[in-house]
Design a protein around this motif. Structure first.
Motif, mmCIF file in Angstrom:
data_model
loop_
_atom_site.group_PDB
_atom_site.id
_atom_site.type_symbol
_atom_site.label_atom_id
_atom_site.label_comp_id
_atom_site.label_asym_id
_atom_site.label_seq_id
_atom_site.Cartn_x
_atom_site.Cartn_y
_atom_site.Cartn_z
ATOM 1 N N PHE A 72 30.379 -34.221 -96.710
ATOM 2 C CA PHE A 72 30.056 -34.955 -97.939
ATOM 3 C C PHE A 72 29.474 -36.345 -97.661
ATOM 4 C CE2 PHE A 72 32.798 -31.555 -99.407
ATOM 5 C CZ PHE A 72 32.060 -31.095 -100.490
ATOM 6 N N ALA A 73 29.080 -36.572 -96.389
ATOM 7 C CA ALA A 73 28.266 -37.762 -96.091
ATOM 8 C C ALA A 73 26.829 -37.520 -96.533
ATOM 9 C CB ALA A 73 28.330 -38.090 -94.607
ATOM 10 N N HIS A 74 26.243 -36.395 -96.078
ATOM 11 C CA HIS A 74 24.848 -36.107 -96.412
ATOM 12 C C HIS A 74 24.613 -34.667 -96.841
ATOM 13 C CE1 HIS A 74 24.403 -39.595 -93.538
ATOM 14 N NE2 HIS A 74 23.894 -40.066 -94.654
ATOM 15 N N GLY A 75 25.684 -33.918 -97.120
ATOM 16 C CA GLY A 75 25.512 -32.592 -97.704
ATOM 17 C C GLY A 75 25.263 -31.459 -96.729
ATOM 18 N N GLN A 77 25.731 -28.214 -94.657
ATOM 19 C CA GLN A 77 26.592 -27.061 -94.947
ATOM 20 C C GLN A 77 26.823 -26.264 -93.670
ATOM 21 O OE1 GLN A 77 25.157 -24.741 -98.254
ATOM 22 N NE2 GLN A 77 24.511 -26.571 -99.385
ATOM 23 N N LEU A 87 22.375 -25.681 -93.169
ATOM 24 C CA LEU A 87 21.448 -26.433 -94.021
ATOM 25 C C LEU A 87 21.824 -27.907 -93.948
ATOM 26 C CD1 LEU A 87 19.148 -26.074 -96.180
ATOM 27 C CD2 LEU A 87 20.952 -26.087 -97.914
ATOM 28 N N GLY A 88 20.819 -28.757 -93.896
ATOM 29 C CA GLY A 88 21.091 -30.194 -93.936
ATOM 30 C C GLY A 88 20.730 -30.892 -92.641
ATOM 31 N N PRO A 89 21.168 -32.149 -92.515
ATOM 32 C CA PRO A 89 20.692 -33.021 -91.446
ATOM 33 C C PRO A 89 21.002 -32.554 -90.026
ATOM 34 C CG PRO A 89 21.760 -34.303 -93.147
ATOM 35 C CD PRO A 89 22.015 -32.865 -93.468
ATOM 36 N N ILE A 91 21.142 -29.239 -89.029
ATOM 37 C CA ILE A 91 20.881 -27.794 -89.000
ATOM 38 C C ILE A 91 20.743 -27.319 -87.547
ATOM 39 C CG2 ILE A 91 18.358 -28.061 -89.263
ATOM 40 C CD1 ILE A 91 18.603 -25.644 -91.275
ATOM 41 N N SER B 64 15.635 -29.441 -98.355
ATOM 42 C CA SER B 64 16.690 -29.912 -97.448
ATOM 43 C C SER B 64 18.081 -29.597 -97.975
ATOM 44 C CB SER B 64 16.574 -31.422 -97.278
ATOM 45 O OG SER B 64 16.770 -32.053 -98.545
ATOM 46 N N GLY B 65 18.189 -29.263 -99.276
ATOM 47 C CA GLY B 65 19.500 -29.064 -99.881
ATOM 48 C C GLY B 65 20.080 -30.345 -100.451
ATOM 49 N N PHE B 162 16.144 -40.776 -97.155
ATOM 50 C CA PHE B 162 15.669 -40.217 -95.889
ATOM 51 C C PHE B 162 14.279 -39.673 -96.167
ATOM 52 C CE2 PHE B 162 20.233 -38.880 -94.552
ATOM 53 C CZ PHE B 162 20.390 -39.989 -93.741
ATOM 54 N N PHE B 210 13.502 -32.004 -92.463
ATOM 55 C CA PHE B 210 14.619 -31.215 -92.991
ATOM 56 C C PHE B 210 15.766 -32.081 -93.502
ATOM 57 C CE2 PHE B 210 17.381 -31.894 -89.408
ATOM 58 C CZ PHE B 210 16.552 -31.950 -88.306
ATOM 59 N N MET B 211 15.644 -33.402 -93.366
ATOM 60 C CA MET B 211 16.682 -34.307 -93.883
ATOM 61 C C MET B 211 16.282 -34.981 -95.189
ATOM 62 S SD MET B 211 17.984 -36.155 -90.407
ATOM 63 C CE MET B 211 18.965 -37.354 -91.302
ATOM 64 N N GLU B 215 19.970 -40.889 -99.272
ATOM 65 C CA GLU B 215 21.049 -41.213 -98.312
ATOM 66 C C GLU B 215 22.199 -41.858 -99.058
ATOM 67 O OE1 GLU B 215 23.723 -42.484 -95.511
ATOM 68 O OE2 GLU B 215 22.767 -43.929 -96.818
ATOM 69 N N VAL B 264 26.032 -37.338 -100.947
ATOM 70 C CA VAL B 264 25.302 -38.560 -100.579
ATOM 71 C C VAL B 264 26.356 -39.665 -100.498
ATOM 72 C CG1 VAL B 264 23.235 -37.808 -101.829
ATOM 73 C CG2 VAL B 264 24.799 -39.427 -102.927
#
Lengths: 111, 310
Positions: A72-75, A77, A87-89, A91, B64-65, B162, B210-211, B215, B264
């Protein structure tokens, strides 16, 4: 973290839900687990991307359907069983699994 | 172009009730909120709109979701709104909604919109300080600390993205009259719109595609004590601190960031620097030394000397 440390009793864990642990008693959960049936998936509470704790509130590590771990910092999964980021930062990266066993008294113990 | 800053941030989320609970604990006021979500407002009417990720009224999700769906900027007046519309219509489709707001996407595909601002005048006290060498701001018997103080976010301060191309974002918002106030080399620029003196309403962080997403966002509180008191209350209720409390160097704002169910970060901030066009932007390499003057970390309540004798 020392081998042998007892985190909790397995039967205290709610099936399908997550729980954070603070075995070093530092005031910040450093591990979390998700119980699925008779299995516990235990990981360090450390996002591979943000290198930070992942819950949004104590024990809140899962999405609404309880089928993904979410940072839950940047989502980001993650798959519950493998810890792989889908999925997400981060991946392609993975959560760090933590070795543990359930002893004959039903305690979840670090090994 | 007198853009004042973001009026409303729109999120499409997985867990609507969790987001609603979080934003109420954060201190925003729910307005017309139901099981389907709704708006959460600061004192001046700026806020956050929470809807379910499958709500058909939302602009499309980012691949990115990330849960940000639209950033709605407030502008000073109808003339400014038309000027923004003319500028953006040069190279993209701009849609006018029934309420008069203008909607389009920016150069990286973020949905953005513009409206005559909802920001309304409000009065809220400053944090008063007694500093030896200067006239006292609080007279005799005027007590500063109220453990039960109601602390409300005052106004939407800034949003940070981001982005896969920070230079392109900077150029796009420059077209709309945003100025660079400071810059982290290789990361991105802090920008303030023409109609707002705050150090930044926008900041960009260069990342892989992808990010792409939001933020964090921040609302201004009344002062550093409010930031620490409000943040301590969140920690006491089990919310997860990410970074803070501390004080930034660029912008000088006090900060405390938390994880949120929107996926976020959500920040409390206070006491940000103001700038005008006489300012020369600074540049630094991002890192702990450049981004925080100091960082304090939370510890459970404690006092010297230990507990009273049994």
């Amino acid at each position: 973290m020392s081998a042998g440390t007892v985190l909790c009793r397995f039967d205290e864990l709610v099936d399908g839900e997550a729980r954070g642990f603070d075995p070093q008693k530092g005031g910040q959960d450093t591990l979390f687990g998700v119980r699925r049936g008779s299995r516990l998936y235990l990981y360090r509470d450390l996002c591979p991307h943000a290198t930070s704790p992942m819950a949004w509130r104590k024990d809140e590590y899962l999405n609404r359907r309880r089928d993904r771990i979410v940072c839950f910092a940047h989502g980001a999964q993650f798959e519950i069983e493998t810890g792989r980021c889908l999925l997400g930062p981060c991946i392609g990266q993975s959560l760090q699994a933590v070795a543990h066993a359930i002893d004959d008294r039903g305690n979840v113990r670090l090994v | 172009m007198k853009i004042l800053g973001p009026d409303l941030l729109v999120f499409g989320v997985d867990h609507v009730p969790a987001c609603c609970e979080f934003l109420i604990e954060y201190g925003l006021t729910p307005v017309g909120v139901t099981d389907q979500g709704g708006r959460f407002e600061a004192m001046d009417g700026t806020g956050v709109l929470i809807l379910s990720s499958d709500d058909p009224s939302l602009p499309p999700a980012l691949s990115s979701g990330n849960t940000i769906r639209e950033t709605i900027y407030g502008v000073q007046d109808a003339q400014t709104l038309e000027a923004v519309g003319r500028e953006l219509s040069k190279d993209r489709e701009v849609r006018r909604a029934a309420d008069g707001s203008l909607h389009c996407t920016d150069d990286l595909g973020f949905a953005i919109a513009f409206q005559v601002t909802v920001r309304k005048p409000y009065a809220a006290a400053a944090t008063l300080t007694n500093a030896p060498g200067s006239p006292p701001q609080r007279g005799p018997n005027q007590v500063a600390v109220d453990p039960d103080a109601q602390i409300r976010p005052r106004t939407l301060s800034h949003v940070v993205f981001f982005v896969p191309d920070a230079a392109r974002m900077e150029a796009f918002y420059h077209r709309l009259g945003f100025r660079v106030t400071d810059r982290f080399t290789g990361t991105g620029a802090f920008m303030r719109p023409e109609g707002n003196a705050d150090h930044h309403a926008l900041f960009f962080i260069q990342t892989p595609p992808f990010m792409q997403g939001c933020e964090h966002f921040a609302f201004h509180l009344g002062g550093p004590s409010d930031v620490i008191q409000a943040g301590s209350r969140l920690v006491a209720k089990g919310y997860q601190s990410y970074w803070g409390p501390g004080r930034h160097i660029f912008g000088s704002n006090w900060f405390w960031y938390f994880n949120s169910p929107m996926g976020v970060h959500v920040e409390y901030d206070a006491d940000m620097d103001l700038h005008d066009d006489a300012w020369t932007p600074r540049e630094a390499t991002i890192g702990a030394d450049a981004s925080q003057l100091f960082l304090m970390q939370h510890r459970e309540k404690w006092s010297p000397g230990g507990p009273p004798p049994a």
